[in-house]
Design a protein around this motif. Structure first.
Motif, mmCIF file in Angstrom:
data_model
loop_
_atom_site.group_PDB
_atom_site.id
_atom_site.type_symbol
_atom_site.label_atom_id
_atom_site.label_comp_id
_atom_site.label_asym_id
_atom_site.label_seq_id
_atom_site.Cartn_x
_atom_site.Cartn_y
_atom_site.Cartn_z
ATOM 1 N N THR A 18 -100.921 -120.805 -8.007
ATOM 2 C CA THR A 18 -100.575 -119.381 -7.890
ATOM 3 C C THR A 18 -99.197 -119.219 -7.265
ATOM 4 O OG1 THR A 18 -102.910 -118.798 -7.639
ATOM 5 C CG2 THR A 18 -101.285 -117.176 -6.915
ATOM 6 N N LEU A 19 -98.931 -120.000 -6.223
ATOM 7 C CA LEU A 19 -97.610 -119.979 -5.597
ATOM 8 C C LEU A 19 -96.545 -120.455 -6.571
ATOM 9 C CD1 LEU A 19 -95.740 -119.712 -3.133
ATOM 10 C CD2 LEU A 19 -96.436 -122.038 -2.465
ATOM 11 N N LEU A 20 -96.844 -121.482 -7.347
ATOM 12 C CA LEU A 20 -95.884 -121.987 -8.331
ATOM 13 C C LEU A 20 -95.579 -120.925 -9.380
ATOM 14 C CD1 LEU A 20 -94.223 -124.267 -9.571
ATOM 15 C CD2 LEU A 20 -96.297 -125.086 -10.702
ATOM 16 N N ASP A 21 -96.594 -120.194 -9.791
ATOM 17 C CA ASP A 21 -96.382 -119.137 -10.779
ATOM 18 C C ASP A 21 -95.378 -118.106 -10.263
ATOM 19 O OD1 ASP A 21 -98.090 -120.335 -12.550
ATOM 20 O OD2 ASP A 21 -99.830 -119.080 -12.036
ATOM 21 N N LYS A 22 -95.501 -117.738 -9.002
ATOM 22 C CA LYS A 22 -94.584 -116.751 -8.434
ATOM 23 C C LYS A 22 -93.161 -117.313 -8.377
ATOM 24 C CE LYS A 22 -97.932 -114.159 -5.672
ATOM 25 N NZ LYS A 22 -97.689 -112.888 -6.406
ATOM 26 N N LYS A 23 -93.030 -118.599 -8.050
ATOM 27 C CA LYS A 23 -91.698 -119.197 -7.996
ATOM 28 C C LYS A 23 -91.079 -119.283 -9.381
ATOM 29 C CE LYS A 23 -92.338 -121.955 -3.800
ATOM 30 N NZ LYS A 23 -92.305 -123.315 -3.203
ATOM 31 N N ALA A 72 -88.653 -108.595 -3.480
ATOM 32 C CA ALA A 72 -90.095 -108.372 -3.397
ATOM 33 C C ALA A 72 -90.864 -109.653 -3.720
ATOM 34 C CB ALA A 72 -90.511 -107.252 -4.350
ATOM 35 N N LEU A 73 -90.376 -110.381 -4.756
ATOM 36 C CA LEU A 73 -91.019 -111.642 -5.119
ATOM 37 C C LEU A 73 -90.872 -112.680 -4.007
ATOM 38 C CD1 LEU A 73 -90.311 -112.248 -8.928
ATOM 39 C CD2 LEU A 73 -92.530 -112.233 -7.787
ATOM 40 N N LEU A 74 -89.679 -112.696 -3.401
ATOM 41 C CA LEU A 74 -89.442 -113.628 -2.307
ATOM 42 C C LEU A 74 -90.390 -113.353 -1.149
ATOM 43 C CD1 LEU A 74 -85.547 -113.994 -2.191
ATOM 44 C CD2 LEU A 74 -87.222 -115.818 -2.551
ATOM 45 N N GLY A 75 -90.629 -112.079 -0.881
ATOM 46 C CA GLY A 75 -91.561 -111.721 0.175
ATOM 47 C C GLY A 75 -92.972 -112.199 -0.139
ATOM 48 N N ASP A 76 -93.385 -112.032 -1.404
ATOM 49 C CA ASP A 76 -94.718 -112.499 -1.805
ATOM 50 C C ASP A 76 -94.832 -114.025 -1.665
ATOM 51 O OD1 ASP A 76 -95.360 -109.912 -2.366
ATOM 52 O OD2 ASP A 76 -95.054 -110.082 -4.535
ATOM 53 N N ILE A 77 -93.729 -114.721 -2.064
ATOM 54 C CA ILE A 77 -93.732 -116.184 -1.999
ATOM 55 C C ILE A 77 -93.864 -116.653 -0.552
ATOM 56 C CG2 ILE A 77 -92.283 -118.231 -2.312
ATOM 57 C CD1 ILE A 77 -91.231 -116.899 -4.881
ATOM 58 N N GLN A 78 -93.115 -116.080 0.338
ATOM 59 C CA GLN A 78 -93.169 -116.471 1.742
ATOM 60 C C GLN A 78 -94.542 -116.187 2.342
ATOM 61 O OE1 GLN A 78 -89.909 -114.355 3.505
ATOM 62 N NE2 GLN A 78 -88.336 -115.698 2.584
ATOM 63 N N GLU A 79 -95.102 -115.028 1.953
ATOM 64 C CA GLU A 79 -96.428 -114.683 2.452
ATOM 65 C C GLU A 79 -97.470 -115.677 1.930
ATOM 66 O OE1 GLU A 79 -99.574 -110.904 2.413
ATOM 67 O OE2 GLU A 79 -97.547 -110.694 1.570
#
Length: 733
Positions: A18-23, A72-79
């Motif tokens: 899931t994290l990889l998908d966001k990246k 916004a995506l970066l924030g989701d990734i860090q979270e």
């Protein structure tokens, strides 16, 4: 999001994907700034347009709305990263095994290197990533991420990317050495960034929750786990306690002063080297990985790859690493390839942070200079006679066998290691069962004496045949015709071997003698008086192998070669405890002469060297000479028994004549043994020749053996030495 521990590895991988998908989504958004919509560009990847070139060199302004979407995506990734880290920590506290986190920990991978591993694992978890990676790399035939894509996905800043490049550039890095697949095809035409990121198949198997040892390493390796049942240490217990005490002291020292440890152990086959290491690993609840270097060297071309994989396996299992058959890396005449292989082996060992044991059958001076590691050496010697006697008794009881042969006698005859004693009894049990009738009761099976000795001889692997000839003992005490004095001396000599345990062990003489515990005998007398036969009687009574040393293979005109040959003979004999029979020793061991030239000097050195080796040898050495006066007096003082074989008188010659004819031989009534003994003064060896020759003469004539056949054979035998019988001495027959 509340962080709860993972239940199993697959739940962890789900979050990682899931994290990889966001990246990957973030990377796609950034790519949109530089490339047109792929849906409207049918020639994407086939050429670079002018608009794309302008975007690539950064001459176009960034869309502010897209930049906000990135944030916004970066924030989701860090979270998400923080959420996963929290769950991993909770899992670690609860003892849940997560292969990816475990591998990163034991190999010492950085956070970015761990992301690289996860990126390579993605295609093994979900095939959708094959198409995604192909899309992002403008090449749908490329189903794995290349290094360029890996850097873009795993790194957040240009500084991280520059630092992470060294992970792939340095071949000695842990990621490249242990985690990534070796390049099997030529990528020299490609840049570093275009090379694929491929995980090694063993790493993939481990990350997918397979704890088995790498199948490619079998049968060269063996994994021993702490809960495996081990045979008890019956000897050398003091070494195990010393080893544990040393480790305990090392662990109590300040962390800055601790050193990694390596132990070099050597000893004869079956000395218990592996058993010692197994007990050590079990005591510290550590798995043990044992690798046989002889098997590894069967594929010498892949030696470095194999050893690297073995070290990686030890790291994966956090095992004590043990290499056996170390002497295989130290050939007597190493060539350049062997030297390079040894150097690479040492470099790979330096990369391992755990405990290392190097086991060998014989001592080799190691030229390994470990980095930040303390190398200690120890020899596991053959147990003393008391220890060997205890081993014979314990192993016989464990195997459910009983032997008529005294364990004390066996321990005195054979200087065996624990492994050799156990194998000898196991084989003897099988041989005895094969040779006897089936038994209805369940009592311990009695071992046949001949089966036990046959099994003992099979435990010995030596090369005495190179310079000695094996003689099968065929004579017994009844066959040898000697005066009571000489026979008593021979029996006393045999008893010195049979009762070694009583004198050296029970009565404490072992502590008084540093060497010289073997048995040496000198047989002196004219030819044919029974010296060789007596050697066979001794070997047969003690049921030991008898080797007659070929002097032509020992004596050399070159300086130092004779000593070298003697050293090899005694070294090989030490393995088997064989009886060494030196015939015609006048040629080699005569009087030490006055030094008049260099030849006299080195001849004396050879004699002194023989004295030294005989005193060191714990077996039986028999020397035969025709001229006792030619033997040096200092030499005689070091001989346990000097037995003189006199020329037989008529009484003993008659007994020899009678004993030479087997019961089945047809003898004529006219054969007069007393007449032969009184009339002809010949030794036993000559009598043997006469008897055999007369038998053939009688067989040719088709009649029993008559006196005329014997007298004719005597004439021929005496003619060999230049003696002629007068006509009146034989004309009656």
């Amino acid at each position: 999001m509340t962080a709860q521990g993972y239940i199993h590895a697959w739940e962890h991988y789900k979050d990682e994907l899931t994290l990889l998908d966001k990246k990957l989504e973030l990377l796609y958004k950034r790519r949109q700034k530089l490339t047109p919509d792929p849906q409207t560009d049918s020639f994407r990847g086939m050429f670079v347009s002018e608009d794309e070139f302008i975007r690539l060199i950064g001459e176009q302004e960034i869309d502010e709305e897209l930049q906000e979407e990135e944030m916004a995506l970066l924030g989701d990734i860090q979270e998400m990263e923080a959420y996963i880290a929290g769950r991993i920590e909770e899992s670690r506290n609860k003892g849940v095994f997560l292969p990816l986190s475990y591998a990163a920990s034991v190999f010492g991978l950085s956070a970015i290197e761990e992301r690289f591993v996860m990126l390579g694992l993605a295609v093994e978890l979900d095939r959708k990533y094959e198409r995604i990676f192909g899309f992002l790399q403008d090449d749908l035939t490329s189903k794995t991420p290349n290094i360029s894509l890996a850097l873009q996905v795993a790194c957040s800043t240009p500084e991280d990317m520059r630092a992470a490049r060294t992970t792939f550039v340095a071949p000695e890095g842990k990621l490249a050495r242990y985690m990534l697949q070796r390049e099997e095809q030529d990528f020299r035409g490609q840049s570093l960034l275009s090379k694929p990121l491929l995980l090694d198949k063993r790493i993939v198997a481990f990350l997918l929750d397979s704890g088995e040892v790498d199948p490619k390493l079998k049968p060269a390796v063996e994994m021993v786990y702490p809960d495996n049942e081990l045979a008890p240490l019956l000897v050398q217990e003091d070494f195990q306690q010393r080893l544990r005490g040393f480790i305990h002291e090392e662990q109590q020292s300040p962390a800055a002063e601790r050193k990694r440890l390596a132990f070099h152990l050597w000893g004869n086959a079956g000395a218990g080297k592996k058993l010692q290491v197994k007990h050590f690993s079990s005591y510290y609840s550590k798995p043990l990985l044992i690798a046989n270097l002889a098997d590894v060297l069967l594929h010498a071309a892949r030696f470095e790859e194999q050893v690297s994989a073995i070290v990686r396996e030890a790291i994966l299992h956090q095992a004590v690493l043990c290499f056996t058959r170390l002497e295989e890396l130290y050939p007597e005449e190493p060539d350049l390839a062997a030297q390079q292989r040894l150097g690479r082996f040492h470099e790979l060992l330096d990369g391992y942070g755990g405990m290392i044991f190097l086991l060998a059958g014989k001592y080799s001076r190691l030229n390994w200079k470990p980095k930040e590691r303390l190398l200690l050496e120890h020899e596991l010697q053959v147990p003393d006679e008391g220890g060997r006697e205890r081993l014979w008794t314990v192993f016989a009881r464990e195997l459910g066998v009983s032997a008529d042969v005294d364990a004390r006698v066996m321990s005195g005859k054979f200087r065996f290691t624990p492994g050799q004693i156990h194998r000898a009894l196991t084989l003897a049990r099988g041989y005895s069962a094969w040779q006897r009738e089936p038994q209805a009761d369940a009592k311990p099976a009695a071992l046949r004496t001949d089966a036990l000795y046959k099994a003992c001889y099979q435990q010995v692997q030596h090369k005495l045949e190179r310079k000695a000839t094996r003689i099968e003992p065929r004579y017994q005490w009844a066959d040898i015709i000697l005066a009571p004095e000489q026979k008593d001396q021979l029996r006393n000599a045999c008893n010195q071997v049979k009762y070694r345990g009583v004198v050296y062990n029970d009565w404490g003489f072992e502590k008084k003698l540093a060497y010289g515990k073997g048995l040496s005998m000198l047989f002196a007398g004219p030819p044919g008086t029974g010296k060789t036969m007596s050697a066979q009687v001794v070997a047969g009574d003690l049921q030991l192998e008898l080797y007659k040393v070929d002097l032509s293979q020992v004596i050399s005109k070159y300086i130092g070669e004779t000593e070298k040959n003697l050293h090899e003979i005694f070294e090989e004999a030490q393995l088997s405890n064989a009886v060494l029979f030196f015939d015609e020793t006048d040629a080699l061991f005569g009087k030490r002469s006055e030094v008049k030239d260099s030849h006299d000097k080195y001849a004396n050195i050879e004699t002194a060297y023989l004295l030294q080796k005989m005193e060191e040898y714990q077996g039986i050495t028999v020397l035969a000479t025709n001229l006792l006066n030619n033997i040096d007096e200092a030499f005689l003082r070091r001989i346990n028994y000097v037995i003189k074989f006199p020329f037989p008188d008529s009484e003993y010659r008659e007994k020899i004549w009678q004993s030479m004819f087997p019961p089945a031989a047809p003898l004529s009534e006219d054969v007069d043994f007393r007449y032969l003994a009184q009339r002809y003064e010949i030794a036993g060896g000559n009598i043997k020749n006469v008897v055999l020759s007369s038998a053939f003469l009688a067989a040719e004539a088709g009649e029993p053996i008559r006196m005329q056949h014997i007298i004719k054979s005597i004439r021929h035998e005496l003619q060999k030495s230049g003696k002629i019988l007068a006509r009146q001495e034989w004309e009656d027959y």
